[in-house]
Design a protein around this motif. Structure first.
Motif, PDB file in Angstrom:
ATOM      1  N   GLU A 147       0.831  -1.204   0.000  1.00 52.92           N
ATOM      2  CA  GLU A 147       0.000   0.000   0.000  1.00 52.92           C
ATOM      3  C   GLU A 147       0.877   1.271   0.000  1.00 52.92           C
ATOM      4  OE1 GLU A 147      -2.853   0.785  -0.558  1.00 52.92           O
ATOM      5  OE2 GLU A 147      -3.420   2.596   0.531  1.00 52.92           O
ATOM      6  N   LEU A 148       1.914   1.260   0.819  1.00 50.17           N
ATOM      7  CA  LEU A 148       2.787   2.440   0.898  1.00 50.17           C
ATOM      8  C   LEU A 148       3.536   2.645  -0.416  1.00 50.17           C
ATOM      9  CD1 LEU A 148       4.056   2.011   4.572  1.00 50.17           C
ATOM     10  CD2 LEU A 148       2.544   3.793   3.724  1.00 50.17           C
ATOM     11  N   ASN A 149       3.930   1.564  -1.076  1.00 49.21           N
ATOM     12  CA  ASN A 149       4.598   1.696  -2.380  1.00 49.21           C
ATOM     13  C   ASN A 149       3.643   2.271  -3.423  1.00 49.21           C
ATOM     14  OD1 ASN A 149       6.955   0.684  -1.401  1.00 49.21           O
ATOM     15  ND2 ASN A 149       7.274  -0.732  -3.091  1.00 49.21           N
ATOM     16  N   ARG A 150       2.411   1.836  -3.364  1.00 50.64           N
ATOM     17  CA  ARG A 150       1.411   2.360  -4.304  1.00 50.64           C
ATOM     18  C   ARG A 150       1.258   3.869  -4.092  1.00 50.64           C
ATOM     19  NH1 ARG A 150      -3.599   3.796  -4.473  1.00 50.64           N
ATOM     20  NH2 ARG A 150      -3.994   3.418  -2.264  1.00 50.64           N
ATOM     21  N   LEU A 151       1.146   4.280  -2.818  1.00 51.36           N
ATOM     22  CA  LEU A 151       0.999   5.711  -2.524  1.00 51.36           C
ATOM     23  C   LEU A 151       2.236   6.500  -2.940  1.00 51.36           C
ATOM     24  CD1 LEU A 151      -0.660   5.453   1.002  1.00 51.36           C
ATOM     25  CD2 LEU A 151      -1.747   6.278  -1.088  1.00 51.36           C
ATOM     26  N   ALA A 152       3.392   5.860  -2.864  1.00 51.11           N
ATOM     27  CA  ALA A 152       4.636   6.556  -3.206  1.00 51.11           C
ATOM     28  C   ALA A 152       4.887   6.549  -4.721  1.00 51.11           C
ATOM     29  CB  ALA A 152       5.807   5.888  -2.490  1.00 51.11           C
ATOM     30  N   GLY A 153       4.032   5.857  -5.461  1.00 48.93           N
ATOM     31  CA  GLY A 153       4.213   5.809  -6.916  1.00 48.93           C
ATOM     32  C   GLY A 153       5.259   4.785  -7.332  1.00 48.93           C
ATOM     33  N   LEU A 154       5.534   3.822  -6.449  1.00 51.37           N
ATOM     34  CA  LEU A 154       6.548   2.805  -6.772  1.00 51.37           C
ATOM     35  C   LEU A 154       5.914   1.442  -7.039  1.00 51.37           C
ATOM     36  CD1 LEU A 154       9.219   3.756  -4.066  1.00 51.37           C
ATOM     37  CD2 LEU A 154       9.436   4.063  -6.525  1.00 51.37           C
ATOM     38  N   GLY A 155       4.592   1.460  -7.191  1.00 50.38           N
ATOM     39  CA  GLY A 155       3.853   0.205  -7.338  1.00 50.38           C
ATOM     40  C   GLY A 155       4.302  -0.631  -8.526  1.00 50.38           C
ATOM     41  N   ASN A 156       4.805   0.023  -9.585  1.00 52.32           N
ATOM     42  CA  ASN A 156       5.200  -0.754 -10.763  1.00 52.32           C
ATOM     43  C   ASN A 156       6.686  -1.064 -10.820  1.00 52.32           C
ATOM     44  OD1 ASN A 156       2.590  -0.819 -11.760  1.00 52.32           O
ATOM     45  ND2 ASN A 156       2.812   1.232 -12.662  1.00 52.32           N
ATOM     46  N   SER A 157       7.478  -0.309 -10.064  1.00 53.86           N
ATOM     47  CA  SER A 157       8.929  -0.524 -10.202  1.00 53.86           C
ATOM     48  C   SER A 157       9.523  -1.426  -9.127  1.00 53.86           C
ATOM     49  CB  SER A 157       9.656   0.821 -10.228  1.00 53.86           C
ATOM     50  OG  SER A 157       9.372   1.529  -9.047  1.00 53.86           O
ATOM     51  N   CYS A 158       8.840  -1.556  -7.998  1.00 52.74           N
ATOM     52  CA  CYS A 158       9.352  -2.424  -6.937  1.00 52.74           C
ATOM     53  C   CYS A 158       8.267  -3.430  -6.585  1.00 52.74           C
ATOM     54  CB  CYS A 158       9.677  -1.610  -5.680  1.00 52.74           C
ATOM     55  SG  CYS A 158      11.059  -0.480  -5.910  1.00 52.74           S
ATOM     56  N   ASP A 159       8.665  -4.555  -6.036  1.00 56.53           N
ATOM     57  CA  ASP A 159       7.644  -5.520  -5.631  1.00 56.53           C
ATOM     58  C   ASP A 159       8.036  -6.220  -4.329  1.00 56.53           C
ATOM     59  OD1 ASP A 159       9.687  -7.090  -6.529  1.00 56.53           O
ATOM     60  OD2 ASP A 159       8.477  -8.342  -7.845  1.00 56.53           O
ATOM     61  N   PHE A 160       7.113  -7.022  -3.827  1.00 59.99           N
ATOM     62  CA  PHE A 160       7.361  -7.730  -2.566  1.00 59.99           C
ATOM     63  C   PHE A 160       7.083  -9.218  -2.745  1.00 59.99           C
ATOM     64  CE2 PHE A 160       6.311  -3.384  -1.404  1.00 59.99           C
ATOM     65  CZ  PHE A 160       7.409  -3.067  -0.621  1.00 59.99           C
ATOM     66  N   VAL A 161       7.854 -10.017  -2.042  1.00 68.05           N
ATOM     67  CA  VAL A 161       7.648 -11.462  -2.078  1.00 68.05           C
ATOM     68  C   VAL A 161       7.522 -11.940  -0.635  1.00 68.05           C
ATOM     69  CG1 VAL A 161       8.728 -13.684  -2.655  1.00 68.05           C
ATOM     70  CG2 VAL A 161       8.942 -11.739  -4.237  1.00 68.05           C
ATOM     71  N   LYS A 162       6.469 -12.694  -0.374  1.00 71.57           N
ATOM     72  CA  LYS A 162       6.315 -13.233   0.981  1.00 71.57           C
ATOM     73  C   LYS A 162       7.012 -14.577   1.046  1.00 71.57           C
ATOM     74  CE  LYS A 162       3.312 -14.778   4.626  1.00 71.57           C
ATOM     75  NZ  LYS A 162       4.215 -15.902   4.880  1.00 71.57           N
ATOM     76  N   ALA A 163       8.124 -14.609   1.734  1.00 70.26           N
ATOM     77  CA  ALA A 163       8.874 -15.868   1.858  1.00 70.26           C
ATOM     78  C   ALA A 163       9.877 -15.755   2.991  1.00 70.26           C
ATOM     79  CB  ALA A 163       9.592 -16.179   0.551  1.00 70.26           C
ATOM     80  N   ASP A 164      10.409 -16.914   3.347  1.00 64.16           N
ATOM     81  CA  ASP A 164      11.373 -17.046   4.432  1.00 64.16           C
ATOM     82  C   ASP A 164      12.791 -16.856   3.867  1.00 64.16           C
ATOM     83  OD1 ASP A 164      12.956 -17.894   6.514  1.00 64.16           O
ATOM     84  OD2 ASP A 164      11.918 -19.809   6.816  1.00 64.16           O
ATOM     85  N   PHE A 165      13.572 -15.995   4.510  1.00 67.61           N
ATOM     86  CA  PHE A 165      14.931 -15.793   3.979  1.00 67.61           C
ATOM     87  C   PHE A 165      15.853 -16.994   4.224  1.00 67.61           C
ATOM     88  CE2 PHE A 165      15.360 -12.709   7.831  1.00 67.61           C
ATOM     89  CZ  PHE A 165      15.761 -13.717   8.706  1.00 67.61           C
ATOM     90  N   MET A 166      15.370 -18.020   4.933  1.00 66.54           N
ATOM     91  CA  MET A 166      16.168 -19.241   5.101  1.00 66.54           C
ATOM     92  C   MET A 166      15.984 -20.173   3.895  1.00 66.54           C
ATOM     93  SD  MET A 166      17.563 -18.594   7.973  1.00 66.54           S
ATOM     94  CE  MET A 166      18.463 -20.108   8.259  1.00 66.54           C
ATOM     95  N   LYS A 167      14.927 -19.947   3.117  1.00 68.46           N
ATOM     96  CA  LYS A 167      14.704 -20.736   1.895  1.00 68.46           C
ATOM     97  C   LYS A 167      13.965 -19.847   0.887  1.00 68.46           C
ATOM     98  CE  LYS A 167      11.302 -23.333   4.647  1.00 68.46           C
ATOM     99  NZ  LYS A 167      11.614 -23.138   6.018  1.00 68.46           N
ATOM    100  N   MET A 168      14.744 -19.112   0.116  1.00 68.42           N
ATOM    101  CA  MET A 168      14.134 -18.102  -0.763  1.00 68.42           C
ATOM    102  C   MET A 168      13.679 -18.723  -2.085  1.00 68.42           C
ATOM    103  SD  MET A 168      16.521 -14.810  -0.308  1.00 68.42           S
ATOM    104  CE  MET A 168      17.996 -14.964   0.659  1.00 68.42           C
ATOM    105  N   PRO A 169      12.540 -18.261  -2.594  1.00 71.87           N
ATOM    106  CA  PRO A 169      12.006 -18.842  -3.823  1.00 71.87           C
ATOM    107  C   PRO A 169      12.636 -18.218  -5.075  1.00 71.87           C
ATOM    108  CG  PRO A 169      10.509 -17.197  -2.969  1.00 71.87           C
ATOM    109  CD  PRO A 169      11.662 -17.233  -2.019  1.00 71.87           C
ATOM    110  N   PHE A 170      13.955 -18.075  -5.089  1.00 73.65           N
ATOM    111  CA  PHE A 170      14.643 -17.467  -6.242  1.00 73.65           C
ATOM    112  C   PHE A 170      15.702 -18.444  -6.763  1.00 73.65           C
ATOM    113  CE2 PHE A 170      13.952 -13.788  -3.193  1.00 73.65           C
ATOM    114  CZ  PHE A 170      12.759 -13.370  -3.776  1.00 73.65           C
ATOM    115  N   ARG A 171      15.983 -18.308  -8.071  1.00 74.52           N
ATOM    116  CA  ARG A 171      17.033 -19.145  -8.669  1.00 74.52           C
ATOM    117  C   ARG A 171      18.402 -18.717  -8.179  1.00 74.52           C
ATOM    118  NH1 ARG A 171      15.053 -21.510 -13.576  1.00 74.52           N
ATOM    119  NH2 ARG A 171      13.079 -20.536 -14.119  1.00 74.52           N
ATOM    120  N   ASP A 172      19.383 -19.590  -8.317  1.00 70.33           N
ATOM    121  CA  ASP A 172      20.774 -19.242  -8.003  1.00 70.33           C
ATOM    122  C   ASP A 172      21.176 -18.041  -8.858  1.00 70.33           C
ATOM    123  OD1 ASP A 172      20.567 -21.615  -6.672  1.00 70.33           O
ATOM    124  OD2 ASP A 172      22.140 -22.673  -7.779  1.00 70.33           O
ATOM    125  N   ASN A 173      22.074 -17.223  -8.366  1.00 68.23           N
ATOM    126  CA  ASN A 173      22.711 -16.121  -9.130  1.00 68.23           C
ATOM    127  C   ASN A 173      21.692 -15.161  -9.762  1.00 68.23           C
ATOM    128  OD1 ASN A 173      24.989 -17.703  -8.595  1.00 68.23           O
ATOM    129  ND2 ASN A 173      24.857 -18.740 -10.571  1.00 68.23           N
TER     130      ASN A 173
END
Ligand SMILES: C[S@@+](CC[C@H](N)C(=O)[O-])C[C@H]1O[C@@H](n2cnc3c(N)ncnc32)[C@H](O)[C@@H]1O
Length: 351
Positions: A147-173
């Motif tokens: 919500e705060l990103n939307r109000l700041a006008g950053l809704g399209n350039s930044c995003d959020f992912v709900k996940a645990d930093f002990m097992k991140m849902p991203f590929r290597d590198n």
């Protein structure tokens, strides 16, 4: 839009209605009770906190986030501070410093590990013209951050992912730069956390962080030191506070080359814990002064009494006062720092 458009929920009603985050209002009191039981003062132990870190940390942020926004703003961290600099200015400067240390440039893919409600993410994204992904395991904070990103006008350039930093849902590198501010201290295992950050960072690229650590002055056999450490843990949702050496060793063991590291608390002109020092008065950080805290306490008690704030709100308020006292005591005795900085690189070729 008005230029001074205020985004943080900093009114008393916002605080009261936000207590509990995504926990049902009727369950707030029992959530506080369950949260407390993870900690030494209520019979809990480190092993249980580590095994149940997701529940423990999420309960903490569901309960505490609206107090943070009310008392601190959108960036949930401390900073070293120059004379004549306001708390807000010092927090921003520290975020800019991180961006400069990482050499952020337009086009880079950046990850903010444990992004809170996105205060640093918005500042760094605008400062460096980069798109940032904020990773956070707390649903309520992600909703606020979006919500705060939307109000700041950053809704399209930044995003959020709900996940645990002990097992991140991203590929290597995947990422060109990664930073973490006052977040990896929640990890049940710091090596596991840094190793995961290492995995998703591109070779040759950097990871920078501000860690919460016990310093060399901490004596684990000293009862008053142990009490302060436990107070900081219960007041801040931490399984176990590591020493600066443990963090450094874990970084190296994970494969990072440490470019430089420094505890900024050691030569900060104004102590980082000043806003929580009850002998200090400041209008700009009024909610954390002795009178500010007293007024918040009275206000929360009243709002809970008239049932605007859920039952249990006062207990959360007391918990956070304990946090403030523990942090100020730890800082004053120099046994604890909230601003241990490091910049580390993932080598181009693995040894
Ligand atoms: C003190 S806040 C700092 C937030 C943000 N970095 C800032 O400075 O405003 C710590 C953050 O770490 C997040 N966090 C804690 N444990 C996490 C985990 N296992 N995975 C992802 N995020 C986590 C919390 O939800 C919270 O947003």
């Amino acid at each position: 839009m008005k230029e001074d458009f205020k985004m943080a929920k900093s009114g008393a009603l916002d605080l009261a209605t936000g207590v509990g985050g995504s926990i049902k209002k009727k369950d707030v009191e029992s959530a506080v009770e369950k949260y407390e039981k993870y900690h030494v003062e209520f019979g809990g132990d480190e092993k249980t906190r580590k095994t149940n870190y997701t529940d423990m940390v999420n309960k903490y942020y569901d309960l505490a986030t609206s107090f943070y926004e009310f008392g601190w703003g959108e960036s949930f961290h401390f900073a070293d501070r120059w004379k004549g600099e306001s708390l807000k200015e010092s927090i921003r400067r520290q975020e800019h410093f991180l961006a400069l240390q990482l050499g952020l440039k337009r086009g880079m893919r950046v990850l903010d590990v444990g992004c809170g409600i996105g205060g640093p993410l918005r500042e760094i994204s605008r400062f460096s013209f980069v798109s940032i992904t904020g990773l956070n395991n707390n649903e309520y904070q992600i909703a606020r951050a979006t919500e705060l990103n939307r109000l700041a006008g950053l809704g399209n350039s930044c995003d959020f992912v709900k996940a645990d930093f002990m097992k991140m849902p991203f590929r290597d590198n995947t990422y060109d730069a990664i930073y973490a501010i006052a977040a990896t201290c929640h990890a049940p295992d710091v090596f596991g956390c840094y190793k995961e950050i290492y995995r998703v960072l591109k070779p040759g690229q950097c990871f920078a962080a501000y860690e919460w650590c016990m310093t060399d002055h901490y004596d684990p056999t000293n009862e008053s030191h142990k009490k302060i450490k436990a107070e900081i843990e219960i007041g801040n949702g931490l399984p176990d506070i590591r020493s600066t050496h443990q963090c450094l060793d874990a970084l190296q063991k994970a494969g990072f080359e440490v470019i430089w590291e420094k505890d900024f608390a050691t030569d900060s002109a104004l102590p980082w814990y000043l806003p929580m020092d009850t002998s200090h008065f400041s209008l700009s950080s009024f909610p954390s002064t002795a009178i500010g805290r007293f007024m918040t306490r009275v206000m929360v008690r009243m709002l809970e009494f008239v049932r605007i704030a859920p039952a249990g709100s006062m207990r959360v308020s007391s918990l956070l006062e304990k946090a403030a006292d523990g942090l100020a005591a730890g800082g004053r005795k120099e046994i604890f720092t909230a601003i241990y900085f490091f910049l580390a690189r993932k080598p181009l070729t693995e040894s």
